[in-house]
Design an enzyme around this catalytic site. Structure first.
Site, PDB file in Angstrom:
ATOM      1  N   ARG A 106       0.842  -1.203   0.000  1.00  0.00           N
ATOM      2  CA  ARG A 106       0.000   0.000   0.000  1.00  0.00           C
ATOM      3  C   ARG A 106       0.871   1.244   0.000  1.00  0.00           C
ATOM      4  NH1 ARG A 106       0.735   2.417   4.689  1.00  0.00           N
ATOM      5  NH2 ARG A 106       0.966   1.210   6.626  1.00  0.00           N
ATOM      6  N   PHE A 160      -0.794   2.059  12.654  1.00  0.00           N
ATOM      7  CA  PHE A 160      -1.304   1.029  13.560  1.00  0.00           C
ATOM      8  C   PHE A 160      -2.738   0.700  13.208  1.00  0.00           C
ATOM      9  CE2 PHE A 160      -3.936   0.126  17.295  1.00  0.00           C
ATOM     10  CZ  PHE A 160      -3.351  -1.047  17.730  1.00  0.00           C
ATOM     11  N   HIS A 161      -3.104  -0.590  13.321  1.00  0.00           N
ATOM     12  CA  HIS A 161      -4.488  -1.041  13.253  1.00  0.00           C
ATOM     13  C   HIS A 161      -4.781  -1.854  14.497  1.00  0.00           C
ATOM     14  CE1 HIS A 161      -4.497   0.295   9.166  1.00  0.00           C
ATOM     15  NE2 HIS A 161      -3.710  -0.680   8.738  1.00  0.00           N
ATOM     16  N   GLY A 183      -4.182   4.480   2.817  1.00  0.00           N
ATOM     17  CA  GLY A 183      -3.070   3.845   2.134  1.00  0.00           C
ATOM     18  C   GLY A 183      -3.639   2.871   1.127  1.00  0.00           C
ATOM     19  N   CYS A 196       2.517   7.416  10.040  1.00  0.00           N
ATOM     20  CA  CYS A 196       2.607   7.850   8.644  1.00  0.00           C
ATOM     21  C   CYS A 196       3.870   8.667   8.363  1.00  0.00           C
ATOM     22  CB  CYS A 196       1.361   8.632   8.228  1.00  0.00           C
ATOM     23  SG  CYS A 196      -0.170   7.713   8.446  1.00  0.00           S
ATOM     24  N   ALA A 233      -8.367   3.609   7.443  1.00  0.00           N
ATOM     25  CA  ALA A 233      -8.522   3.184   8.831  1.00  0.00           C
ATOM     26  C   ALA A 233      -9.031   4.375   9.628  1.00  0.00           C
ATOM     27  CB  ALA A 233      -7.207   2.677   9.401  1.00  0.00           C
TER      28      ALA A 233
END
Length: 234
Positions: A119, A125-126, A189, A218, A202
């Site tokens: 991407r 972070f997720h 992304g 980022c 996200a």
């Protein structure tokens, strides 16, 4: 609310981004289906996206060019995959391969996975409390260039935030959606291969911000992630 906004935001992109879309073309845009999968490990969601994109590309480009515009010739259609992930850091093309083994080990020692992907963008972070959206679209059906597609994603999130009373906006030169010049509520992304999209956005709904303090989200020094304080299920 996000899925309702998603269908309209792409019709309102700026003239700079359209591929000469006429009123007739806008009236014939395809329906975008959706599914909410709950919490899915990142590697499984990545594999699902890769398989779906490969199937769509194979199907589309097995057809003669003149036949691709006829959606009745196809088995696969546009879909928005919505889900959450267990804690995971992901790195995009701009920063892939640049973290040291020690830094990757440090992140994994936080009881968190780490993946490098194709991407756009850098590290983010997720995790629980964050709504992740993976649109799988054929952009030619929408008469969109990649730049306009990204703008449409930003419009979608801005509209969704507004429905919850949250003032958010996009900022030129800084992909994503922001509630102030230094606070980002949603990261973007994307990846586009032969006009088929993967990865996506996200949106921090009730995300624990402690995870973001372990990285430079980022790659933007001086800017922070923040939650929108909205339920992911809506």
């Amino acid at each position: 609310m996000l899925r309702r906004a998603f269908g309209t935001a792409f019709a309102k992109s700026s003239g700079e981004c359209t591929l000469g879309r006429s009123a007739e073309q806008l009236s014939r845009l395809p329906t975008i289906g959706y599914v909410y999968l709950g919490q899915v490990p990142y590697h499984k969601a990545l594999e699902m996206q890769q398989q779906l994109c490969r199937a769509r590309i194979d199907e589309l480009y097995a057809l003669p060019p003149a036949a691709r515009a006829d959606r009745s010739n196809r088995k696969y259609s546009d879909a928005l995959i919505l889900l959450q992930h267990p804690p995971v850091y992901t790195n995009g093309r701009r920063n892939r391969g640049k973290l040291t083994p020690e830094e990757i080990a440090r992140l994994r020692d936080l009881d968190c996975d780490y993946f490098e992907t194709n991407r756009g963008g850098e590290i983010t972070f997720h995790g629980p409390g964050q709504l992740v959206g993976y649109p799988n679209l054929y952009l030619k059906d929408h008469h969109l260039a990649t730049k306009c597609y990204v703008e449409g994603l930003e419009n979608t999130i801005v509209e969704t935030c507004a429905r919850f009373g949250i003032a958010a906006k996009s900022m030129p030169g800084f992909p994503g959606v922001w509630t102030s010049p230094t606070q980002k509520v949603a990261a973007l992304g994307t990846h586009v291969q032969r006009y088929v999209t993967s990865h996506g956005f996200a949106l921090n709904c009730t995300t624990d911000m402690k995870w973001f303090r372990e990285i430079v989200p980022c790659g933007l020094d001086g800017k922070t992630a923040m939650p929108a304080s909205m339920p992911c299920s809506q």
